[in-house]
Design an enzyme around this catalytic site. Structure first.
Site, mmCIF file in Angstrom:
data_model
loop_
_atom_site.group_PDB
_atom_site.id
_atom_site.type_symbol
_atom_site.label_atom_id
_atom_site.label_comp_id
_atom_site.label_asym_id
_atom_site.label_seq_id
_atom_site.Cartn_x
_atom_site.Cartn_y
_atom_site.Cartn_z
ATOM 1 N N SER A 148 0.845 -1.203 0.000
ATOM 2 C CA SER A 148 0.000 0.000 0.000
ATOM 3 C C SER A 148 0.881 1.253 0.000
ATOM 4 O O SER A 148 1.707 1.416 -0.893
ATOM 5 C CB SER A 148 -0.950 -0.047 1.197
ATOM 6 O OG SER A 148 -2.015 0.856 1.040
ATOM 7 N N ASP A 278 -9.497 -6.113 -4.577
ATOM 8 C CA ASP A 278 -9.058 -4.933 -3.823
ATOM 9 C C ASP A 278 -10.046 -3.781 -4.035
ATOM 10 O O ASP A 278 -10.259 -3.334 -5.161
ATOM 11 C CB ASP A 278 -7.655 -4.517 -4.290
ATOM 12 C CG ASP A 278 -7.006 -3.488 -3.370
ATOM 13 O OD1 ASP A 278 -7.727 -2.783 -2.659
ATOM 14 O OD2 ASP A 278 -5.763 -3.390 -3.390
ATOM 15 N N HIS A 306 -7.528 -5.854 -0.325
ATOM 16 C CA HIS A 306 -6.347 -5.012 -0.176
ATOM 17 C C HIS A 306 -5.393 -5.541 0.901
ATOM 18 O O HIS A 306 -4.183 -5.378 0.792
ATOM 19 C CB HIS A 306 -6.793 -3.587 0.167
ATOM 20 C CG HIS A 306 -5.675 -2.589 0.191
ATOM 21 N ND1 HIS A 306 -4.982 -2.230 -0.951
ATOM 22 C CD2 HIS A 306 -5.119 -1.881 1.208
ATOM 23 C CE1 HIS A 306 -4.056 -1.330 -0.634
ATOM 24 N NE2 HIS A 306 -4.116 -1.115 0.668
#
Length: 337
Positions: A148, A278, A306
């Protein structure tokens, strides 16, 4: 019954009752303390040791296991509002003879938080380079992993300090333009239009908002008790002002597409792992990376959101190990040719 025997049972029962009552009290009254104990326990169980490193007046907090050896060390960069312990689920499936380092990102957990610090993606990459030099991790090129926000930082780091790394793993990285808006991006747009941008879905302040965030980040639906949700919120609330500031910094034009702007400079063999479902960062970002980085290996995980590290830790660990083994085999073939 003999009085002495009865007394023995009473004493034994009282001895057992004390830790049970302490656990119940912690669960009901101080769930955040229970969460901290949980991470402490898993660090100990997995052999991860916590240390601090200083660069001038700046302090980095990190955990590590193993020592540098013939195989590359692995440095792991966590995502927005997380901390070094988020990697424990992956560490569990990695060999104990690998040298692993998990660092708290700038401003997070035990690493220095300063109002004067540069929290842009390039600023964070610079800080991570300072950390690497502090612990002399770059004596030999290492493998860099980021997820991320940490994936954005890892990609920029690989572009700016190519001599430090031998290979790169990006897990659902931020910093890319997307042809398809994710659910999270749509939510942000709706909040902007209603002038409610303070209610960022990744910064919960109630158990209900925490439950919504977990649903947003995960394809797998975890049944989390209300008390644990409260504990997760209690741990985060003191840091929420910082998280809002950080989010605005990394969502700013200067950082929003940092990885995209730097990916043409990434020369190291790169592995991309992305959850197909995601809802935070759309999986179409994987094809953007694959088209721009010459030696790029893409893996899309079915039935995964995610939070790849939490949802598919064993699979993720195996993919990283297989990637490193492949690179090692290719290096040996080149030497023999």
């Amino acid at each position: 019954m003999d009085p002495d025997v009865l007394n023995m049972f009473v004493i034994a029962g009282g001895t057992l009752a004390i830790p049970i009552l302490a656990f119940v009290a912690s669960f009901l009254l101080w769930p955040s303390a229970l969460i901290r104990i949980y991470y402490w326990y898993w660090r100990r169980a997995l052999g991860m040791q916590v240390r601090y490193a200083s660069y001038d007046d700046y302090q980095f907090c990190y955990s590590y296991r193993g020592r540098p050896g013939y195989r590359p060390s692995i440095l792991m960069l966590h995502g927005f509002s997380a901390h070094k312990d988020m990697w424990l689920s992956i560490v569990k499936f990695l060999p104990k003879n690998l040298h692993l380092v998990c660092v708290d990102m700038p401003g997070h957990e035990g690493t220095t938080r300063s109002a004067l610090d540069d929290y842009s993606i390039s600023g964070q990459a610079k800080r991570i380079h300072q950390f690497v030099e502090c612990i002399k991790l770059n004596r030999r090129p290492f493998h860099l992993v980021g997820t991320s926000m940490g994936g954005n930082v890892a990609g920029v780091y690989a572009a700016q300090y190519p001599e430090d790394i031998c290979s790169l793993t990006l897990i659902c990285p931020a910093g890319l333009p997307s042809t398809t808006d994710s659910k999270f991006i749509k939510q942000l747009r709706e909040l902007q239009e209603s002038n409610s941008i303070d209610r960022i879905p990744l910064i919960p302040s109630t158990p209900e908002e925490m439950a919504d965030m977990l649903k947003l980040c995960s394809y797998v639906r975890f049944k989390v008790p209300q008390q644990i949700l409260q504990g997760l919120v209690d741990v985060r609330i003191p840091h929420n002002d910082f998280y809002r500031k950080l989010f605005l910094e990394i969502a700013d034009e200067k950082s929003r597409h940092s990885l995209h702007e730097n990916m043409s400079k990434i020369k190291a063999p790169t592995q991309v792992i992305w959850g197909k479902q995601d809802q935070v960062l759309d999986v179409s970002g994987a094809s953007v990376l694959a088209s721009a980085i010459p030696d790029c290996h893409v893996y899309i995980l079915e039935n995964c959101g995610h939070s790849v590290v939490v949802e598919r830790p064993r699979k993720t660990a195996n993919l990283i190990l297989e990637f490193l083994a492949l690179l090692h085999s290719m290096d040996n073939n080149k030497k023999q040719a």
